[in-house]
Design a protein around this motif. Structure first.
Motif, mmCIF file in Angstrom:
data_model
loop_
_atom_site.group_PDB
_atom_site.id
_atom_site.type_symbol
_atom_site.label_atom_id
_atom_site.label_comp_id
_atom_site.label_asym_id
_atom_site.label_seq_id
_atom_site.Cartn_x
_atom_site.Cartn_y
_atom_site.Cartn_z
ATOM 1 N N ARG A 30 0.834 -1.205 0.000
ATOM 2 C CA ARG A 30 0.000 0.000 0.000
ATOM 3 C C ARG A 30 0.865 1.250 0.000
ATOM 4 N N ARG A 31 1.924 1.269 0.808
ATOM 5 C CA ARG A 31 2.826 2.424 0.841
ATOM 6 C C ARG A 31 3.475 2.635 -0.512
ATOM 7 N N ARG A 32 3.924 1.552 -1.130
ATOM 8 C CA ARG A 32 4.567 1.643 -2.433
ATOM 9 C C ARG A 32 3.577 2.191 -3.460
ATOM 10 N N GLY A 33 2.320 1.737 -3.404
ATOM 11 C CA GLY A 33 1.289 2.219 -4.315
ATOM 12 C C GLY A 33 0.999 3.693 -4.129
ATOM 13 N N ILE A 34 0.923 4.131 -2.899
ATOM 14 C CA ILE A 34 0.689 5.549 -2.622
ATOM 15 C C ILE A 34 1.883 6.362 -3.103
ATOM 16 N N LEU A 35 3.062 5.895 -2.789
ATOM 17 C CA LEU A 35 4.259 6.604 -3.210
ATOM 18 C C LEU A 35 4.302 6.700 -4.729
ATOM 19 N N GLU A 36 3.991 5.613 -5.414
ATOM 20 C CA GLU A 36 4.004 5.631 -6.877
ATOM 21 C C GLU A 36 2.971 6.622 -7.405
ATOM 22 N N GLN A 37 1.778 6.638 -6.824
ATOM 23 C CA GLN A 37 0.751 7.572 -7.290
ATOM 24 C C GLN A 37 1.171 9.011 -7.017
ATOM 25 N N GLU A 38 1.784 9.265 -5.874
ATOM 26 C CA GLU A 38 2.281 10.611 -5.577
ATOM 27 C C GLU A 38 3.348 11.017 -6.594
ATOM 28 N N GLN A 39 4.213 10.080 -6.950
ATOM 29 C CA GLN A 39 5.234 10.366 -7.956
ATOM 30 C C GLN A 39 4.588 10.673 -9.302
ATOM 31 N N ARG A 40 3.589 9.901 -9.674
ATOM 32 C CA ARG A 40 2.885 10.143 -10.941
ATOM 33 C C ARG A 40 2.213 11.514 -10.936
ATOM 34 N N ASP A 41 1.550 11.833 -9.834
ATOM 35 C CA ASP A 41 0.865 13.127 -9.730
ATOM 36 C C ASP A 41 1.855 14.282 -9.828
#
Length: 85
Positions: free
Chosen positions: A5-16
């Motif tokens: 979940r942390r990795r997914g959030i981090l990835e989405q934050e990076q994408r944003d």
């Protein structure tokens, strides 16, 4: 698990973040009298070039083959879809 979940959030934050920076740069070009059409074409060309550099021609072609279906399905029609191709 939690790490996923942390990795997914981090990835989405990076994408944003990446999307905001790129869209801001595109806006700056338009503000400096570069036509939106030229900005869009150059941005697309640069992105494809980067994909080829990092993933190779065949993998890039495979990725690009999936785009028409995604476009028709509306994947790029909503502001919340930015960076989620």
């Amino acid at each position: 698990g939690v790490a996923d979940r942390r990795r997914g959030i981090l990835e989405q934050e990076q994408r944003d973040l990446a999307a905001r920076i790129i869209l801001d740069a595109m806006g700056t070009c338009i503000e400096k009298s570069v036509s939106a059409e030229v900005v869009n074409l150059v941005t697309l060309s640069a992105a494809v070039t980067q994909f080829v550099t990092h993933f190779g021609e065949e993998a890039t072609a495979t990725i690009l083959e999936s785009l028409p279906e995604k476009v028709r399905a509306g994947a790029f029609s909503h502001p919340s879809a930015t960076g989620r191709a």
